[in-house]
Write an enzyme that holds these catalytic residues in place. Sequence first.
Site, PDB file in Angstrom:
ATOM      1  N   ASN A 220     -18.194   1.509   4.307  1.00 19.43           N
ATOM      2  CA  ASN A 220     -17.931   2.730   5.089  1.00 19.43           C
ATOM      3  C   ASN A 220     -18.150   4.138   4.227  1.00 19.43           C
ATOM      4  OD1 ASN A 220     -15.418   3.494   3.698  1.00 19.43           O
ATOM      5  ND2 ASN A 220     -14.516   1.492   4.287  1.00 19.43           N
ATOM      6  N   ASP A 289     -11.627  -3.714   8.005  1.00 19.82           N
ATOM      7  CA  ASP A 289     -10.591  -4.512   8.627  1.00 19.82           C
ATOM      8  C   ASP A 289     -11.255  -5.894   8.954  1.00 19.82           C
ATOM      9  OD1 ASP A 289      -8.571  -2.462   9.099  1.00 19.82           O
ATOM     10  OD2 ASP A 289      -9.896  -1.678  10.791  1.00 19.82           O
ATOM     11  N   LYS A 299     -30.704 -14.406   1.431  1.00 19.78           N
ATOM     12  CA  LYS A 299     -31.034 -13.342   2.222  1.00 19.78           C
ATOM     13  C   LYS A 299     -31.591 -13.692   3.503  1.00 19.78           C
ATOM     14  CE  LYS A 299     -34.153  -9.124   2.786  1.00 19.78           C
ATOM     15  NZ  LYS A 299     -35.302  -8.403   2.324  1.00 19.78           N
ATOM     16  N   PRO A 318      -6.965  -9.361   4.949  1.00 19.06           N
ATOM     17  CA  PRO A 318      -5.552  -9.330   4.970  1.00 19.06           C
ATOM     18  C   PRO A 318      -5.370  -7.519   5.145  1.00 19.06           C
ATOM     19  CG  PRO A 318      -6.486  -9.721   2.807  1.00 19.06           C
ATOM     20  CD  PRO A 318      -7.613  -9.738   3.785  1.00 19.06           C
ATOM     21  N   ASP A 319      -4.270  -7.168   5.631  1.00 17.02           N
ATOM     22  CA  ASP A 319      -3.767  -5.683   5.583  1.00 17.02           C
ATOM     23  C   ASP A 319      -2.913  -5.537   4.270  1.00 17.02           C
ATOM     24  OD1 ASP A 319      -2.485  -3.312   6.000  1.00 17.02           O
ATOM     25  OD2 ASP A 319      -2.933  -3.625   7.970  1.00 17.02           O
ATOM     26  N   ILE A 320      -3.587  -4.671   3.440  1.00 20.69           N
ATOM     27  CA  ILE A 320      -2.901  -4.775   2.027  1.00 20.69           C
ATOM     28  C   ILE A 320      -1.751  -4.063   2.226  1.00 20.69           C
ATOM     29  CG2 ILE A 320      -3.507  -4.048  -0.321  1.00 20.69           C
ATOM     30  CD1 ILE A 320      -6.331  -4.325   0.220  1.00 20.69           C
ATOM     31  N   PHE A 336      -2.370   5.961   4.448  1.00 26.80           N
ATOM     32  CA  PHE A 336      -3.399   6.796   4.870  1.00 26.80           C
ATOM     33  C   PHE A 336      -3.972   6.460   5.890  1.00 26.80           C
ATOM     34  CE2 PHE A 336      -4.827  10.470   2.012  1.00 26.80           C
ATOM     35  CZ  PHE A 336      -3.615  10.069   1.087  1.00 26.80           C
ATOM     36  N   LYS A 350       1.025   4.321  13.042  1.00 31.69           N
ATOM     37  CA  LYS A 350       0.892   3.443  11.958  1.00 31.69           C
ATOM     38  C   LYS A 350       2.166   3.562  10.745  1.00 31.69           C
ATOM     39  CE  LYS A 350      -3.957   3.591  11.499  1.00 31.69           C
ATOM     40  NZ  LYS A 350      -5.290   4.336  11.130  1.00 31.69           N
ATOM     41  N   LYS A 354       2.541  -0.263  10.163  1.00 29.95           N
ATOM     42  CA  LYS A 354       2.389  -0.874   8.788  1.00 29.95           C
ATOM     43  C   LYS A 354       3.869  -0.956   8.054  1.00 29.95           C
ATOM     44  CE  LYS A 354      -2.043   0.031   8.441  1.00 29.95           C
ATOM     45  NZ  LYS A 354      -3.081  -0.683   8.052  1.00 29.95           N
TER      46      LYS A 354
END
Length: 411
Positions: A220, A289, A299, A318-320, A336, A350, A354
């Site tokens: 991203n 995600d 390739k 995994p959601d850290i 964030f 969130k 979270k």
Amino acid sequence: MDEPQTERQDLAGRHLVVGLTGGIACYKVAELVRLLTKAGASVQVVMTAAAEHFITAVTMQALSGRPVLDSQWDSRDPNNMPHINLSRAADAIVVAPTSADFIAKLAHGQADELLSLTCLARPSEHCALLLAPAMNREMWAHPATRRNVDRVIADGAVLLGPTAGDQACGEIGDGRMLEPAELLEEVVAFFQPKALLGRRVLVTAGPTYEPIDPVRGLTNLSSGKMGFAVARAAREAGAEVTLVAGPVHLPTPRGVKRIDVRTAQQMFDAVMPAASRHDVFVATAAVADWRPATPASEKIKKEDGGKQAPKFDLTENPDILASVARLPKAPFCVGFAAESHDLARHARNKLKSKGVPLVVGNLGPDTFGRDDNALLLVDAKGERELPRADKLTLARQLVREIAACLGGKGA
Ligand code: CTP
């Protein structure tokens, strides 16, 4: 190293004595004086006789905008006491380069020329002494220098560097003076309030990169700048900082321990074992995600002349942040939220999803890659806007908010 952002005027209102002693690193101090003045400081240069063999007073006067002082017998001051006047007017004396000989003089309280006189005469409670040593590695390692360095630190001097690297003599080792931009960063840090003194802060920053095959991946637009600014601001505030960085090409803030990772899983693996040892976790990273479930080992080639698009399954990363927040000994967690719309609502959601006490909302398209940003702090008490500013200014404000939440020492 990037040209530091000096438009912030981090040293506005500060008056510095910059003292040069004998050493080839004197040539770098011309640049240092330019950076200090660009950052808003007024600078009075003092040179020893040895320093004048390496760089002229003309250069230093031109860059500081003031005549250089080099003698305790200078009679221009009406009271004829330049060492008293200099040390009473300054917020700090920055000796760069500091030679081995000058450290020895300081250690013994010798004061036989203007710069050492000024150092001895300084009122330590409002005029700091910052030393940037520069010398050959054998001189730096010599037991006499080691004793003298310990002595001057015990007497209240602050050491800026030195570092290891190529030396003017052709040798490689410890004793090389910090670069001007690094010295500027250290001087700026010295004057920042120590709201996180004694705290340990863990920060994630940047994007992650999830391989599809050996040459392609999902990533991203996160530049990592906000996370790097948070790491720098936390360190300036006195914290011990570890920065887990995705793939970005940004210089590591001074004094920050950096761990480079590529994928979300690697970020998770670096963060989880360390998290409980920290007081604060700030998750600025834009973690992917999803990742390709089985990256191709070779390739992926166009089949059928490219008519058939390749298909690959995605699996969740995994959601850290949520995992750290669930730890039995969780640090104070700051998330964030990079959104494209409905910032306040998404940031508030969130907080709950979270399980963290503070979420910092920002609009992704308005921040990715930019040097400035605007933040919305959302916690149980409500919302506060931090208006658009450069990222380091915002990071310092955020650090103050975090320190206030932690309470106790330094807040
Ligand atoms: N985060 C994380 N690990 C992940 C995903 C996100 O640690 N796998 C952290 C980010 O560092 C950030 C916060 O969670 O502090 C929110 O990230 P964001 O991408 O905005 O939220 P998501 O949970 O991914 O939700 P969505 O993409 O639906 O907005």
